[in-house]
Design an enzyme around this catalytic site. Sequence first.
Site, PDB file in Angstrom:
ATOM      1  CE1 TYR A  19      40.212  51.952  62.995  1.00  0.00           C
ATOM      2  CE2 TYR A  19      40.333  53.965  63.589  1.00  0.00           C
ATOM      3  CZ  TYR A  19      39.870  53.166  62.826  1.00  0.00           C
ATOM      4  OH  TYR A  19      39.709  53.604  61.485  1.00  0.00           O
ATOM      5  N   GLY A  59      39.058  48.918  71.856  1.00  0.00           N
ATOM      6  CA  GLY A  59      37.868  48.289  72.295  1.00  0.00           C
ATOM      7  C   GLY A  59      37.392  47.453  70.873  1.00  0.00           C
ATOM      8  N   GLY A  75      35.763  46.796  67.496  1.00  0.00           N
ATOM      9  CA  GLY A  75      35.428  47.529  66.269  1.00  0.00           C
ATOM     10  C   GLY A  75      36.333  48.954  66.100  1.00  0.00           C
ATOM     11  CG  HIS A 135      45.463  44.804  68.413  1.00  0.00           C
ATOM     12  ND1 HIS A 135      44.246  44.409  69.010  1.00  0.00           N
ATOM     13  CD2 HIS A 135      46.190  43.809  68.922  1.00  0.00           C
ATOM     14  CE1 HIS A 135      44.273  43.376  69.464  1.00  0.00           C
ATOM     15  NE2 HIS A 135      45.692  42.845  69.602  1.00  0.00           N
ATOM     16  CG  ASP A 136      40.689  47.098  65.606  1.00  0.00           C
ATOM     17  OD1 ASP A 136      41.036  46.429  66.869  1.00  0.00           O
ATOM     18  OD2 ASP A 136      40.032  48.271  65.487  1.00  0.00           O
ATOM     19  CG  ASP A 173      46.861  39.922  71.670  1.00  0.00           C
ATOM     20  OD1 ASP A 173      46.132  40.483  70.650  1.00  0.00           O
ATOM     21  OD2 ASP A 173      46.248  39.070  72.206  1.00  0.00           O
TER      22      ASP A 173
END
EC number: 3.1.1.4
Length: 137
Positions: free
Chosen positions: A47, A49, A51, A67-68, A111
Amino acid sequence: MKGLLTLAWFLACSVPAVPGGLLELKSMIEKVTGKNAFKNYGFYGCYCGWGGRGTPKDGTDWCCQMHDRCYGQLEEKDCAIRTQSYDYRYTNGLVICEHDSFCPMRLCACDRKLVYCLRRNLWTYNPLYQYYPNFLC
């Protein structure tokens, strides 16, 4: 493939005027964790990076999955997560987001949540997952 796409994307955005909150996120990760954001987290696990898919490999990767999801919620509210910049301060180990408008404030909050999670999970960081191939996810 994820790694190559991420690398190509990063190199394309590495011109002097990098858009959005990417510089803020990089800076925040490095201040809070003491690790190089791109080298240590740019291709980590399934996860970290751009995508993500499958099951997170460890606590560090779980932070990136969270975070995604946070970014996904902002996209649903029409926030431009890839181009929106924001301001923050880092004082006495605390990240303080400094915006009044919704999207920059929430982007900074996503973030901030990530970097605090990464800091709590530094002990789970496994160099074997640093450049983990996406097809194994």
